[in-house]
Design a protein around this motif. Structure first.
Motif, PDB file in Angstrom:
ATOM      1  N   GLU A 158       0.850  -1.176   0.000  1.00  0.00           N
ATOM      2  CA  GLU A 158       0.000   0.000   0.000  1.00  0.00           C
ATOM      3  C   GLU A 158       0.897   1.241   0.000  1.00  0.00           C
ATOM      4  O   GLU A 158       1.761   1.396   0.855  1.00  0.00           O
ATOM      5  N   TRP A 159       0.685   2.118  -0.967  1.00  0.00           N
ATOM      6  CA  TRP A 159       1.529   3.299  -1.118  1.00  0.00           C
ATOM      7  C   TRP A 159       0.816   4.547  -0.616  1.00  0.00           C
ATOM      8  O   TRP A 159      -0.406   4.632  -0.654  1.00  0.00           O
ATOM      9  N   LYS A 160       1.623   5.483  -0.174  1.00  0.00           N
ATOM     10  CA  LYS A 160       1.102   6.770   0.295  1.00  0.00           C
ATOM     11  C   LYS A 160       1.867   7.883  -0.404  1.00  0.00           C
ATOM     12  O   LYS A 160       3.066   7.756  -0.670  1.00  0.00           O
ATOM     13  N   THR A 161       1.196   8.978  -0.702  1.00  0.00           N
ATOM     14  CA  THR A 161       1.828  10.122  -1.342  1.00  0.00           C
ATOM     15  C   THR A 161       1.621  11.368  -0.489  1.00  0.00           C
ATOM     16  O   THR A 161       0.503  11.657  -0.080  1.00  0.00           O
ATOM     17  N   ILE A 162       2.712  12.071  -0.216  1.00  0.00           N
ATOM     18  CA  ILE A 162       2.646  13.339   0.514  1.00  0.00           C
ATOM     19  C   ILE A 162       3.166  14.437  -0.389  1.00  0.00           C
ATOM     20  O   ILE A 162       4.226  14.293  -1.020  1.00  0.00           O
ATOM     21  N   THR A 163       2.429  15.523  -0.454  1.00  0.00           N
ATOM     22  CA  THR A 163       2.792  16.651  -1.307  1.00  0.00           C
ATOM     23  C   THR A 163       2.943  17.913  -0.465  1.00  0.00           C
ATOM     24  O   THR A 163       2.132  18.177   0.424  1.00  0.00           O
ATOM     25  N   ALA A 164       3.992  18.669  -0.746  1.00  0.00           N
ATOM     26  CA  ALA A 164       4.173  19.991  -0.149  1.00  0.00           C
ATOM     27  C   ALA A 164       3.850  21.026  -1.223  1.00  0.00           C
ATOM     28  O   ALA A 164       4.479  21.047  -2.275  1.00  0.00           O
ATOM     29  N   ALA A 165       2.854  21.846  -0.968  1.00  0.00           N
ATOM     30  CA  ALA A 165       2.454  22.860  -1.930  1.00  0.00           C
ATOM     31  C   ALA A 165       3.448  24.023  -1.909  1.00  0.00           C
ATOM     32  O   ALA A 165       4.317  24.096  -1.030  1.00  0.00           O
ATOM     33  N   ASN A 166       3.329  24.934  -2.868  1.00  0.00           N
ATOM     34  CA  ASN A 166       4.142  26.137  -2.837  1.00  0.00           C
ATOM     35  C   ASN A 166       3.925  26.872  -1.513  1.00  0.00           C
ATOM     36  O   ASN A 166       2.792  26.992  -1.035  1.00  0.00           O
ATOM     37  N   GLY A 167       5.014  27.344  -0.919  1.00  0.00           N
ATOM     38  CA  GLY A 167       4.921  28.045   0.351  1.00  0.00           C
ATOM     39  C   GLY A 167       4.843  27.130   1.557  1.00  0.00           C
ATOM     40  O   GLY A 167       4.642  27.588   2.679  1.00  0.00           O
ATOM     41  N   GLU A 168       5.047  25.817   1.357  1.00  0.00           N
ATOM     42  CA  GLU A 168       4.873  24.855   2.438  1.00  0.00           C
ATOM     43  C   GLU A 168       6.073  23.918   2.521  1.00  0.00           C
ATOM     44  O   GLU A 168       6.605  23.477   1.512  1.00  0.00           O
ATOM     45  N   ILE A 169       6.503  23.601   3.746  1.00  0.00           N
ATOM     46  CA  ILE A 169       7.518  22.585   4.000  1.00  0.00           C
ATOM     47  C   ILE A 169       6.881  21.513   4.876  1.00  0.00           C
ATOM     48  O   ILE A 169       6.285  21.820   5.916  1.00  0.00           O
ATOM     49  N   ARG A 170       6.976  20.269   4.459  1.00  0.00           N
ATOM     50  CA  ARG A 170       6.381  19.158   5.210  1.00  0.00           C
ATOM     51  C   ARG A 170       7.484  18.357   5.899  1.00  0.00           C
ATOM     52  O   ARG A 170       8.518  18.066   5.294  1.00  0.00           O
ATOM     53  N   GLU A 171       7.257  17.998   7.142  1.00  0.00           N
ATOM     54  CA  GLU A 171       8.175  17.151   7.903  1.00  0.00           C
ATOM     55  C   GLU A 171       7.398  15.939   8.398  1.00  0.00           C
ATOM     56  O   GLU A 171       6.329  16.081   8.987  1.00  0.00           O
TER      57      GLU A 171
END
Length: 330
Positions: free
Chosen positions: A109-122
């Protein structure tokens, strides 16, 4: 009864939920000892899954052995034809698909995380590796890594702090690169609209390969040293390797923007991603000017005003439409 016929009988009983504990142990051994039986079991098992319309989620029997075996033993009825699918649904009862002691290898099972413009994801992966995802970037990864490897797919830029695991390599795949490590910290930049892909090793050891448009490796893997940066040109398949100064280590994870001997065009692309705006350099010649700078939580207007002092430029800022135009003073 022949050994093959007995195997088919046990597999059929497992699929319909009428197998007992002793038979389950025999079936387990048959699957482990015979690749032919294992392949036959997979085809039968996934045929049932497809018939039932189920997703192959990673709920392992090894993790739920007692509960699953209790449900199996409790169900003794033999169901034929299409009712097998309904029986299987009742047997699994754990919101996912059974794996017989980890033998059935289903699609993860795969998961996708996206950081939009102006965003940093940790965030953290299932192996406790820590990921920082830069603006306008996407990381695709398994919810749970396999027993043999840890593979993720990156579009954009990310900083990886990989948990050491000598038995499983951690592999980052982009459109034109493949980075393989056991445990280390490194940065990968692979935006599809940029000419170059960059890999920077902060500490540890990584093996780096590059691929052409047909996914063929264009060179033998490089072993990078700490603070070594490799820049790959996607147009002509050439690479540039150099050791950087420690001040050039990535800092964007801490919401800082730093650039050394970079063109204004490059800097404005960074500002677009980190501040979610569109920047147009009207006079192209100023876009080639090389500059140095570092900003720590300054506003976009503060950064633009600093650039205006350093460079022969002026700018207009349409705040409502988040649109900036940069002009030459000449």
């Amino acid at each position: 009864m022949s050994k093959k016929a007995n195997f088919k009988r046990l597999l059929r009983k497992f699929l319909v939920g009428s197998i007992d504990n002793a038979e389950l142990e025999v079936l387990h051994k048959e699957l482990k000892d015979s690749p032919e039986n294992l392949e036959s079991a997979r085809k039968s098992y996934f045929g049932i899954i497809k018939l039932a319309g189920l997703e192959r989620s990673a709920v392992w029997l090894d993790q739920n052995r007692k509960e699953v075996q209790r449900k199996i033993v409790r169900r003794r009825r033999f169901i034929q034809g299409f009712k097998v699918a309904a029986s299987l649904l009742a047997i699994i009862g754990l919101s996912g698909v059974l794996h017989l002691s980890g033998i059935f290898n289903t699609t993860p099972e795969w998961k996708t995380i996206t950081a939009a413009n102006g965003e940093i994801r940790e965030f953290y992966l299932s192996d406790s590796s820590r990921i920082y995802l830069a603006p306008s970037s996407t990381l695709k990864f398994p919810v749970k890594f396999s027993k043999n490897s840890r593979v993720v797919h990156l579009n954009g830029e990310a900083y990886f702090e990989v948990k050491k695991d000598t038995k499983r390599k951690f592999i980052v795949k982009t459109s034109f690169s493949e980075v393989s490590v056991l445990g280390t910290s490194f940065n990968v930049r692979a935006y599809p609209n940029e000419r170059y892909e960059e890999t920077l090793l902060v500490d540890g050891i990584v093996s780096l390969s590059h691929l052409d448009e047909k996914k063929n490796k264009v060179h033998q893997p490089y072993i990078l040293e700490p603070l070594e940066k490799v820049k790959y040109n996607k147009d002509d398949n050439t690479t540039e390797r150099r050791i950087i100064d420690s001040k050039d280590k990535p800092v964007w994870m801490n919401h800082r923007i730093a650039f050394y001997n970079q063109s204004l065009s490059f800097v404005t692309k960074e500002l677009e991603r980190f501040h979610n705006v569109t920047i147009v350099i009207v006079d192209e010649e100023v876009g080639e000017i090389k500059i140095n700078g570092e900003f720590n939580n300054e506003s976009l207007e503060e950064i633009l005003n600093s650039l205006k002092i350093l460079l022969p430029i002026r700018y207009s800022y349409d705040i409502q439409n988040q649109l900036i135009h940069i002009y030459s003073l000449k």
